[in-house]
Structure formats: C-alpha cells, structure tokens
Write a protein that holds these residues in place. Structure first.
Motif, PDB file in Angstrom:
ATOM      1  N   UNK B  15       0.832  -1.202   0.000  1.00 18.22           N
ATOM      2  CA  UNK B  15       0.000   0.000   0.000  1.00 18.22           C
ATOM      3  C   UNK B  15       0.873   1.262   0.000  1.00 18.22           C
ATOM      4  N   UNK B  24       2.941  10.791  -6.959  1.00 13.30           N
ATOM      5  CA  UNK B  24       3.919  11.386  -7.863  1.00 13.30           C
ATOM      6  C   UNK B  24       5.346  11.352  -7.347  1.00 13.30           C
ATOM      7  N   UNK B  48       2.021  11.448   2.650  1.00 12.17           N
ATOM      8  CA  UNK B  48       0.800  12.179   2.957  1.00 12.17           C
ATOM      9  C   UNK B  48       1.030  13.683   2.946  1.00 12.17           C
ATOM     10  N   UNK B  50       3.588  15.410   1.462  1.00 10.08           N
ATOM     11  CA  UNK B  50       3.949  15.887   0.122  1.00 10.08           C
ATOM     12  C   UNK B  50       2.748  15.843  -0.817  1.00 10.08           C
ATOM     13  N   UNK B 144      -7.513   9.756  -6.664  1.00  7.15           N
ATOM     14  CA  UNK B 144      -8.636  10.251  -5.881  1.00  7.15           C
ATOM     15  C   UNK B 144      -9.970   9.664  -6.338  1.00  7.15           C
ATOM     16  N   UNK B 145     -10.102   9.392  -7.653  1.00  5.06           N
ATOM     17  CA  UNK B 145     -11.327   8.765  -8.128  1.00  5.06           C
ATOM     18  C   UNK B 145     -11.483   7.391  -7.480  1.00  5.06           C
ATOM     19  N   UNK B 146     -10.342   6.750  -7.201  1.00  4.22           N
ATOM     20  CA  UNK B 146     -10.378   5.433  -6.557  1.00  4.22           C
ATOM     21  C   UNK B 146     -10.472   5.523  -5.030  1.00  4.22           C
ATOM     22  N   UNK B 147     -10.508   6.735  -4.511  1.00  8.29           N
ATOM     23  CA  UNK B 147     -10.654   6.887  -3.067  1.00  8.29           C
ATOM     24  C   UNK B 147      -9.373   6.696  -2.288  1.00  8.29           C
ATOM     25  N   UNK B 148      -8.219   6.767  -2.971  1.00  9.00           N
ATOM     26  CA  UNK B 148      -6.958   6.535  -2.251  1.00  9.00           C
ATOM     27  C   UNK B 148      -6.676   7.630  -1.217  1.00  9.00           C
ATOM     28  N   UNK B 149      -7.259   8.832  -1.411  1.00  9.15           N
ATOM     29  CA  UNK B 149      -7.072   9.886  -0.405  1.00  9.15           C
ATOM     30  C   UNK B 149      -7.731   9.495   0.918  1.00  9.15           C
ATOM     31  N   UNK B 150      -8.752   8.649   0.866  1.00  9.91           N
ATOM     32  CA  UNK B 150      -9.394   8.174   2.097  1.00  9.91           C
ATOM     33  C   UNK B 150      -8.604   7.037   2.735  1.00  9.91           C
ATOM     34  N   UNK B 151      -7.674   6.459   1.960  1.00  9.16           N
ATOM     35  CA  UNK B 151      -6.868   5.373   2.523  1.00  9.16           C
ATOM     36  C   UNK B 151      -5.918   5.896   3.600  1.00  9.16           C
ATOM     37  N   UNK B 152      -5.440   7.142   3.437  1.00 13.80           N
ATOM     38  CA  UNK B 152      -4.479   7.693   4.399  1.00 13.80           C
ATOM     39  C   UNK B 152      -5.043   7.795   5.826  1.00 13.80           C
ATOM     40  N   UNK B 153      -6.177   8.502   6.014  1.00 19.58           N
ATOM     41  CA  UNK B 153      -6.670   8.601   7.400  1.00 19.58           C
ATOM     42  C   UNK B 153      -7.020   7.247   8.000  1.00 19.58           C
ATOM     43  N   UNK B 154      -7.547   6.331   7.178  1.00 16.28           N
ATOM     44  CA  UNK B 154      -7.875   4.997   7.698  1.00 16.28           C
ATOM     45  C   UNK B 154      -6.610   4.268   8.140  1.00 16.28           C
TER      46      UNK B 154
END
Lengths: 102, 207
Positions: B15, B24, B48, B50, B144-154
């Motif tokens: 992950x 990037x 997170x 960067x 972000x379309x795949x929701x990877x930004x939500x993976x960080x807080x989880x």
C-alpha cells in the motif's frame, strides 16, 4: 533537488541515526526520564494529528467529503480486526463508491 | 510466528508503493526510502504531507517525530549488540516495532539473533512489497477517483489504535488531534501535524 528527494534522504539519514544511537554509541546508559516520557507519547500525538488532517484537511479549510465515508468504513474494518491492507482497500473503495453516488 | 507478520509487512509496504506512486514520487525515491527508512508510519507520513502540497521541511519533521521512538527502543536493547561499531550500526537498522516486540516476547531476556532473523525477513518483505506496490500503482490511474485519499486517514487510524495503551497516550492523541483540527484553517499543510506533536509534551505532564 526536489522536495521528494530532500525528504527521502533526510528522513532516511535521521532514521538510521535514531536506530543506531543506542547500539552504536550509548551501550547500557538509559534515556533520561525527562526525555523518555515525551518521546513515548510522540507517536500517538503525531498519528492522531495525521488522522485528523488526512480525514478533513483541505487548502486552509476543514472539508467534509467522501473521505469521511472511507474513514468510517475503514474504522469498521479495524474493529473487525481486518489486516491493514484490507483496511486500506475498504476505505478507498467506500470513498470511491461515495463519490460515484454523489 | 514471523511468517504471517512478514506477509502483513509486505502487504503494508504494497500500500505504501501504490500511494507513493499515485502521489507522484516516481519509482526510485520510494524504493530508496523503503531501503533506508524501513519504518511504515514515517514513510506514509512523508507521502501524505507531500501529496497534500506540504513542504519538505514539514514532511521531514513529521517523519522524524514518528521515528523518534527508535532512539529509546534502540537504547533499551543496546547492551545485547556485540562486535565492532560498523557491524552494530548495520544490525541496529533491523530494529522495527515488530522485530523488537517479537524478541521481547521470548523468555529469558533479549536475544539479538531473534531480532536479526525477524528484522532481516521483515526487511526483505518490506522492500519486495514496495516494488510490487509501485508496479501496481502505475496501472491504478487517478488516485482520488479510486478513493486513495481516504486510505491515508484509515491507515493512520489503524496505526494509532495499538499505540493507545495508557491514559497518557490517549490524552496525547486527543490533544494532538484537537490541536491539528483547530490549526487546519489557519496554517499551511504539515504545520497542524507538527503543532499536534506538541501534545506529547503536554500529555506527559498529565497523570
């Protein structure tokens, strides 16, 4: 040098030094207690700050969006003792679905 | 006992590879990072910060605070290491939370060979998982379309919960999260996290 490489090199060097300081330099001397207390609490304090900023942090604004749905789903996965990769996948999938719907 | 933990470490590193790639960071930097830093939460912290357009200084400060625990951990087992300094330097790099904890669980004190065996296996799993994640991240597309930004807080939540073993840790976490929340609207990315770390000092003053 880019911000990515500066970060990678600095964090790598600092971590090597932090891990080595005891075994290489100190031998059997313990960490002074006034330092040991705060150091032990750094990880929970910083991780909690990360949870908050990654969940609702925007460009100088608090933003409530699909990430919250993802975090909620991730929290349920954590409560069910899912492995960490499953937590990540569940959180990302829930946020993606929430974005598709809204 | 070590095999399932090595698999979990590889999955965790996977992950990291996916998120670093979609943030990037390119190919080489994440690989170098896994080889040198070899500590999950700090590596995710850098990605997170960067990814959120934070500065290198903020990313470094956050990661160093997360890894500060390795100084007392290393000191706690320092007397078990043998041999000349360069050898102890290399061996000390295999100290991670899991290898250290596994070693302590053995009866009759600390065995440095368990640390080296477990740490070595975790090191291989960590770097192989990172490479796999980078390959996977390249084909994943818009993060972000795949929701990877939500993976960080989880992910950070999953890392935080095992840390809450004492009342002091809970109050440090509540303070750290609260300070960060209050500062988000007023400061550039990364600063709320550094300020949140100040909670560790305040928290250690409480009973």
């Amino acid at each position: 040098m880019s911000a990515v490489w500066i970060s990678v090199i600095a964090v790598g060097a600092a971590t090597v030094a932090l891990k080595a300081v005891g075994p290489v330099l100190l031998g059997q001397r313990p960490l002074p207690s006034w330092l040991a207390g705060p150091v032990a609490l750094l990880a929970p304090a910083v991780l909690a700050a990360f949870v908050v900023t990654a969940a609702v942090g925007g460009d100088r604004a608090i933003v409530a969006d699909a990430r919250l749905v993802g975090v909620g789903a991730g929290a349920i996965a954590i409560a069910l003792r899912a492995p960490i990769l499953a937590v990540v996948v569940v959180a990302a999938a829930a946020a993606a679905v929430a974005r598709l719907i809204t | 006992m070590i095999a399932p933990i090595a698999v979990a470490a590889a999955a965790f590193a996977l992950s990291f590879g996916v998120l670093a790639r979609s943030a990037g960071m390119g190919w080489v930097a994440p690989l170098v990072m896994s080889a040198t830093t070899f500590a999950g939460s700090a590596q995710f912290a850098v990605v997170s910060v960067l990814n959120g357009a934070g500065s290198a200084a903020a990313a470094i400060a956050a990661a160093v605070m997360l890894n500060a625990r390795y100084a007392p951990i290393g000191i706690s087992i320092a007397s078990s290491f043998r041999g000349p300094a360069p050898r102890r330097l290399v061996q000390s790099q295999l100290i991670v939370d899991e290898s250290w904890a596994m070693t302590l669980r053995r009866r009759g004190g600390f065995d440095v060979h368990v640390l080296l065996g477990a740490g070595g296996l975790l090191y291989l799993a960590w770097n192989a998982g990172t490479l796999l994640g980078l390959v996977l991240g390249a084909v994943v597309g818009d993060p972000n379309r795949l929701g990877l930004d939500a993976a960080f807080p989880a992910l950070f939540l999953a890392l935080l919960l095992p840390q809450l073993r004492s009342g002091r840790a809970v109050s440090a976490a509540l303070l750290g999260g609260g300070i960060a929340l209050v500062l988000i609207p007023f400061s550039p990315a990364g600063i709320p996290i550094i300020a949140g770390a100040g909670a560790a000092l305040l928290g250690s003053g409480t009973k």
